[in-house]
Structure formats: C-alpha cells, structure tokens
Design a protein around this motif. Structure first.
Motif, PDB file in Angstrom:
ATOM      1  N   ARG A   1       0.859  -1.180   0.000  1.00 57.71           N
ATOM      2  CA  ARG A   1       0.000   0.000   0.000  1.00 57.71           C
ATOM      3  C   ARG A   1       0.899   1.234   0.000  1.00 57.71           C
ATOM      4  N   ALA A   2       0.354   2.349  -0.480  1.00 56.12           N
ATOM      5  CA  ALA A   2       1.153   3.575  -0.525  1.00 56.12           C
ATOM      6  C   ALA A   2       1.648   3.925   0.873  1.00 56.12           C
ATOM      7  N   PRO A   3       2.915   4.367   0.998  1.00 51.89           N
ATOM      8  CA  PRO A   3       3.414   4.790   2.308  1.00 51.89           C
ATOM      9  C   PRO A   3       2.571   5.943   2.858  1.00 51.89           C
ATOM     10  N   LYS A   4       2.613   6.096   4.195  1.00 58.90           N
ATOM     11  CA  LYS A   4       1.792   7.107   4.883  1.00 58.90           C
ATOM     12  C   LYS A   4       1.889   8.494   4.234  1.00 58.90           C
ATOM     13  N   PHE A   5       3.111   8.882   3.805  1.00 60.18           N
ATOM     14  CA  PHE A   5       3.287  10.204   3.193  1.00 60.18           C
ATOM     15  C   PHE A   5       2.305  10.395   2.035  1.00 60.18           C
ATOM     16  N   PHE A   6       2.242   9.404   1.154  1.00 59.95           N
ATOM     17  CA  PHE A   6       1.361   9.495  -0.018  1.00 59.95           C
ATOM     18  C   PHE A   6      -0.106   9.513   0.427  1.00 59.95           C
ATOM     19  N   GLN A   7      -0.414   8.693   1.441  1.00 62.58           N
ATOM     20  CA  GLN A   7      -1.797   8.635   1.931  1.00 62.58           C
ATOM     21  C   GLN A   7      -2.217   9.984   2.500  1.00 62.58           C
ATOM     22  N   ARG A   8      -1.318  10.568   3.329  1.00 60.18           N
ATOM     23  CA  ARG A   8      -1.641  11.845   3.993  1.00 60.18           C
ATOM     24  C   ARG A   8      -1.862  12.957   2.990  1.00 60.18           C
ATOM     25  N   HIS A   9      -1.081  12.950   1.925  1.00 59.60           N
ATOM     26  CA  HIS A   9      -1.176  14.023   0.932  1.00 59.60           C
ATOM     27  C   HIS A   9      -2.119  13.664  -0.220  1.00 59.60           C
ATOM     28  N   HIS A  10      -2.954  12.674   0.023  1.00 61.04           N
ATOM     29  CA  HIS A  10      -3.944  12.250  -0.981  1.00 61.04           C
ATOM     30  C   HIS A  10      -3.285  11.911  -2.319  1.00 61.04           C
ATOM     31  N   LEU A  11      -2.131  11.286  -2.238  1.00 60.28           N
ATOM     32  CA  LEU A  11      -1.393  10.957  -3.465  1.00 60.28           C
ATOM     33  C   LEU A  11      -1.270   9.447  -3.667  1.00 60.28           C
ATOM     34  N   GLU A  12      -2.199   8.716  -3.066  1.00 58.74           N
ATOM     35  CA  GLU A  12      -2.146   7.262  -3.226  1.00 58.74           C
ATOM     36  C   GLU A  12      -2.211   6.865  -4.691  1.00 58.74           C
ATOM     37  N   TRP A  13      -3.045   7.562  -5.443  1.00 56.08           N
ATOM     38  CA  TRP A  13      -3.186   7.268  -6.874  1.00 56.08           C
ATOM     39  C   TRP A  13      -1.855   7.444  -7.592  1.00 56.08           C
ATOM     40  N   PHE A  14      -1.070   8.458  -7.146  1.00 57.02           N
ATOM     41  CA  PHE A  14       0.221   8.755  -7.779  1.00 57.02           C
ATOM     42  C   PHE A  14       1.230   7.645  -7.456  1.00 57.02           C
ATOM     43  N   TYR A  15       1.211   7.188  -6.187  1.00 58.84           N
ATOM     44  CA  TYR A  15       2.085   6.087  -5.788  1.00 58.84           C
ATOM     45  C   TYR A  15       1.758   4.838  -6.604  1.00 58.84           C
ATOM     46  N   ARG A  16       0.452   4.606  -6.770  1.00 54.37           N
ATOM     47  CA  ARG A  16       0.003   3.432  -7.510  1.00 54.37           C
ATOM     48  C   ARG A  16       0.450   3.511  -8.970  1.00 54.37           C
ATOM     49  N   LEU A  17       0.416   4.734  -9.491  1.00 53.23           N
ATOM     50  CA  LEU A  17       0.847   4.941 -10.872  1.00 53.23           C
ATOM     51  C   LEU A  17       2.343   4.646 -11.011  1.00 53.23           C
ATOM     52  N   LEU A  18       3.112   5.089  -9.998  1.00 56.41           N
ATOM     53  CA  LEU A  18       4.563   4.852 -10.043  1.00 56.41           C
ATOM     54  C   LEU A  18       4.872   3.358  -9.970  1.00 56.41           C
ATOM     55  N   SER A  19       4.128   2.636  -9.112  1.00 58.78           N
ATOM     56  CA  SER A  19       4.438   1.209  -8.937  1.00 58.78           C
ATOM     57  C   SER A  19       3.777   0.325  -9.993  1.00 58.78           C
ATOM     58  N   GLU A  20       2.702   0.803 -10.596  1.00 58.03           N
ATOM     59  CA  GLU A  20       2.028   0.017 -11.652  1.00 58.03           C
ATOM     60  C   GLU A  20       1.769   0.914 -12.862  1.00 58.03           C
ATOM     61  N   PRO A  21       2.815   1.240 -13.641  1.00 52.85           N
ATOM     62  CA  PRO A  21       2.656   2.208 -14.743  1.00 52.85           C
ATOM     63  C   PRO A  21       1.598   1.792 -15.766  1.00 52.85           C
ATOM     64  N   THR A  22       1.273   0.493 -15.816  1.00 49.49           N
ATOM     65  CA  THR A  22       0.267   0.055 -16.794  1.00 49.49           C
ATOM     66  C   THR A  22      -1.117   0.598 -16.448  1.00 49.49           C
ATOM     67  N   ARG A  23      -1.270   1.146 -15.227  1.00 45.01           N
ATOM     68  CA  ARG A  23      -2.563   1.704 -14.838  1.00 45.01           C
ATOM     69  C   ARG A  23      -2.787   3.093 -15.419  1.00 45.01           C
ATOM     70  N   PHE A  24      -1.747   3.628 -16.105  1.00 46.46           N
ATOM     71  CA  PHE A  24      -1.824   5.003 -16.588  1.00 46.46           C
ATOM     72  C   PHE A  24      -3.099   5.273 -17.390  1.00 46.46           C
ATOM     73  N   LYS A  25      -3.397   4.359 -18.297  1.00 48.15           N
ATOM     74  CA  LYS A  25      -4.567   4.567 -19.161  1.00 48.15           C
ATOM     75  C   LYS A  25      -5.859   4.663 -18.349  1.00 48.15           C
ATOM     76  N   ARG A  26      -5.943   3.765 -17.327  1.00 45.54           N
ATOM     77  CA  ARG A  26      -7.130   3.782 -16.482  1.00 45.54           C
ATOM     78  C   ARG A  26      -7.275   5.117 -15.760  1.00 45.54           C
ATOM     79  N   MET A  27      -6.117   5.736 -15.434  1.00 41.83           N
ATOM     80  CA  MET A  27      -6.160   6.971 -14.643  1.00 41.83           C
ATOM     81  C   MET A  27      -6.522   8.202 -15.455  1.00 41.83           C
TER      82      MET A  27
END
Ligand code: UDP
Length: 243
Positions: free
Chosen positions: A200-226
């Motif tokens: 799961r996204a580290p707390k920093f990403f969660q706190r700054h509402h950037l979980e989606w960004f972390y997910r994008l970094l770790s799973e670049p194939t999700r780019f189209k979905r985003m």
C-alpha cells in the motif's frame, strides 16, 4: 438504498454522507441482525463507467450503501458544494471489519485474487485475526460462481468479501446476494495488499492524498485507467454549470 444517511449525488451515483466510524457502526449493527447488505466503495472510474453502462448503473442503484473511495469523489462533492466528511475506502473498511469480526467471533468468506494470493490472505487473516472464523476462501479465477455461491449458502458467513475488480464483483454480488443474509462487499485489489503481495502507498502518499500517484509509479500500466480522472473532474464541473 438504506435510509439512515443523507446522500450526495455525484454524476448520478448517490454517495452516503458519513464518517468512516458512523458507517462502520451501521454496517456492524446490520451484520449482527443478519441483514442482507450490499456495499459498494466507488471511485471516479466507477462513476464514469456507470455513466456509460446503464446495466451497471442499475446494479449500483440496488446497493444499500455506496461510499466515497478515492479523493476524486471527495473533490467532486466539494465542487458540487455538498462536501462529504471523508473517504471511506474498501481496504480500510475491510480491515476495520476484520478487526471487529475478530473481537466478536464473526465469520467471513473471501473470494478473489490469484490462487497464491488467496492462500496468503487465509494465512494472514488466521494469524492477525485468530478469533475470526474463516468460513471459506476461493481464488478469483473461476468460470462459474454458482458452486462458490452454493458453498456460501451452506456455511452462512457473516461477511463475504469479493475481490475480483469492478464491474464483475458488483455484478456477482447483485446476482448472488440472495443466497446469504449478511454483508456482501466488493474490495477490488485489497487481497493483494492484505496478503503483502502489493504494497500500500506509504503514509506520506496517503496523507497528501497521493495514493493514486504512488500506484501509478508502482504500476505504470494503470496510466490509461487513470486518464479518466481529469475527464471525471471536468464532467462534474460541467454538471454544476448546467444546473
Ligand atoms: N481478479 C480476479 N479475477 C479476475 C480478474 C481480477 O480475482 O477475473 C483480481 C485481481 O487478481 C486483483 C483484483 O481482482 O486482485 C483487481 O484489482 P484492481 O486493483 O484492478 O481492482 P479495481 O481497481 O478494479 O477495483
């Protein structure tokens, strides 16, 4: 829709206006009463998909509770000037319910994810929530849900967590929820996280509402979905202007 919360309608999808705590109280009470309860935790991708798929929109209309999973829904409600209190994510709700189930000796059935993942889900749950009764598990790569539904009917779990991704999980819940009175909830990729197969996204990403960004970094194939996110925000803004 069950009536105990007010709703905020975001592009045709009625989200409950509730805190995570209030929502959990309500769901737990319903599980105690063994009421048939269908929970959808919806993000912008789901909202946009429902706009294009009337059949899916109809399924959503039969859910008892639709919660705002994802900062995009909170932003959408703010744009509509009907702010929602907070996110109620599928993952957090599942974890809170597992802890509650552990304290209250409830049972849960887990369906979804790859075979090696569901095996680890069972291990992690048994270790972390020893008082919870695992009513059964099945991976998410089945041809026919019928036999799994039959087993669920027999073992009568308090809760069924279905992790096969949307729209399939909501479709299956809608088709089979009648076999067992308890909670039915679609939890998407949550088993991958619970089992430790995905981080799961580290707390920093969660706190700054950037979980989606972390997910994008770790799973670049999700780019189209985003790419649906900016389109979703534009559509919400347009819906305000049209009022
Ligand atoms: N999955 C599954 N059966 C399928 C397709 C997918 O069990 O036929 C699982 C997949 O292994 C993953 C989850 O469903 O664990 C989908 O995760 P995703 O993050 O895509 O969920 P979504 O964002 O669609 O809710």
């Amino acid at each position: 829709m069950s009536e105990n919360f007010t709703h905020v309608n975001v592009l045709g999808v009625p989200f409950i206006s509730a805190t995570q705590a209030a929502f959990l109280n309500t769901v737990e009470a319903r599980i105690n009463r063994r009421e048939n309860t269908f929970v959808v935790t919806a993000n912008p991708e789901i909202v946009m998909y429902a706009r294009e798929q009337p059949a899916y929109q109809k399924i959503l209309a039969t859910a008892d509770y639709i919660t705002p999973d994802g900062i995009g829904i909170i932003k959408g409600a703010a744009i509509l000037k009907q702010p929602l209190p907070e996110r109620i994510t599928g993952y957090d709700t599942m974890i809170d319910l597992l802890a509650w189930a552990n304290e209250n000796h409830k049972s849960a059935y887990f369906v979804g994810a790859k075979p090696e993942v569901i095996v680890d889900v069972a291990k992690v749950v048994a270790k972390r929530y020893p008082q919870l009764q695992i009513a059964g598990t099945h991976d998410g790569y089945f041809d026919d849900f019928g036999p799994i539904a039959e087993e669920i009917r027999k073992v009568r779990p308090d809760m069924v967590f279905l992790a096969v991704g949307f729209p399939k999980q909501e479709q299956l819940i809608s088709d089979y929820r009648h076999v067992n009175n308890g909670l039915w909830m679609g939890v998407g990729g949550s088993f991958d996280v619970l089992s430790g197969h995905t981080k799961r996204a580290p707390k920093f990403f969660q706190r700054h509402h950037l979980e989606w960004f972390y997910r994008l970094l770790s799973e670049p194939t999700r780019f189209k979905r985003m790419l649906v996110l900016p389109k979703y925000l534009r559509t919400v803004k347009k819906s305000v202007r049209q009022k």
